[in-house]
Enzyme design. Structure first.
Site, PDB file in Angstrom:
ATOM      1  N   GLU A 129       0.885   3.904   1.745  1.00 30.29           N
ATOM      2  CA  GLU A 129       1.288   4.356   3.075  1.00 30.29           C
ATOM      3  C   GLU A 129       2.450   3.534   3.618  1.00 30.29           C
ATOM      4  OE1 GLU A 129      -1.784   3.553   1.947  1.00 30.29           O
ATOM      5  OE2 GLU A 129      -3.296   4.226   3.374  1.00 30.29           O
ATOM      6  N   CYS A 135      -2.592  -0.187   7.367  1.00 31.99           N
ATOM      7  CA  CYS A 135      -1.833   1.055   7.255  1.00 31.99           C
ATOM      8  C   CYS A 135      -1.974   1.918   8.508  1.00 31.99           C
ATOM      9  CB  CYS A 135      -2.272   1.820   6.014  1.00 31.99           C
ATOM     10  SG  CYS A 135      -1.849   0.930   4.488  1.00 31.99           S
ATOM     11  N   HIS A 190       0.861  -1.181   0.000  1.00 34.68           N
ATOM     12  CA  HIS A 190       0.000   0.000   0.000  1.00 34.68           C
ATOM     13  C   HIS A 190       0.898   1.232   0.000  1.00 34.68           C
ATOM     14  CE1 HIS A 190      -3.910  -1.910   1.748  1.00 34.68           C
ATOM     15  NE2 HIS A 190      -3.289  -2.745   0.938  1.00 34.68           N
ATOM     16  N   CYS A 238      -6.367   1.974   5.660  1.00 31.21           N
ATOM     17  CA  CYS A 238      -7.019   0.736   6.082  1.00 31.21           C
ATOM     18  C   CYS A 238      -6.450   0.320   7.445  1.00 31.21           C
ATOM     19  CB  CYS A 238      -6.766  -0.346   5.033  1.00 31.21           C
ATOM     20  SG  CYS A 238      -5.050  -0.927   4.989  1.00 31.21           S
TER      21      CYS A 238
END
Length: 152
Positions: free
Chosen positions: A48, A79, A46, A76
């Site tokens: 992040e 993260c 991801h 999410c």
């Protein structure tokens, strides 16, 4: 947020969900990444997480208490957990995520006093622009997977 949006658009080149993240310290960019799950086959890739990894490498340590993470989509649970684990100083995000948002929408991991770190959150920065990028991406995906209309 403009830099995060530019990163998000870069994800489109390899058919990844267009999410971009930037890590800033004292207004200086120390890391900027976009989603790379499709590109790398890594479920943890991801924007992040990748940006936090790069920032920690650039700074020579995992504690990012002076850092602000700016991301186009609400993080999410994975993260948000990474933000807490890295002791990030502040989170700024664009669009809320009604399906997986863990920073105020479904959960609020960054502001849970039961955890060892809490961080301030600024939500809704350039929200419409961030949301439009995502909805356009998924509309295109649905159009490609739709069966042909009768008579075609």
């Amino acid at each position: 947020m403009g830099l995060a949006l530019a990163q998000a658009r870069d994800a489109l080149a390899h058919d990844d969900v267009p999410v971009g993240a930037v890590v800033l310290i004292d207004g200086l960019v120390v890391a900027a990444r976009h989603n790379e799950r499709e590109l790398t086959g890594d479920p943890t890739a991801h924007a992040e997480v990748l940006a936090l990894r790069d920032a920690a490498l650039a700074l020579g340590g995992w504690r990012l208490s002076a850092a602000t993470l700016v991301v186009t989509l609400e993080p999410c649970p994975m993260c948000a957990g990474a933000l807490v684990a890295a002791r990030v100083g502040r989170l700024v995000f664009g669009a809320a995520d009604p399906r997986a948002g863990a920073c105020g929408t479904l959960y609020n991991l960054c502001c849970d006093p039961r955890l060892n770190h809490e961080l301030p959150i600024t939500a809704g920065v350039r929200e419409a622009e961030c949301a439009t990028l995502l909805t356009s991406f998924f509309a295109g995906k649905r159009a490609l997977s739709a069966p042909p209309a009768l008579g075609d």
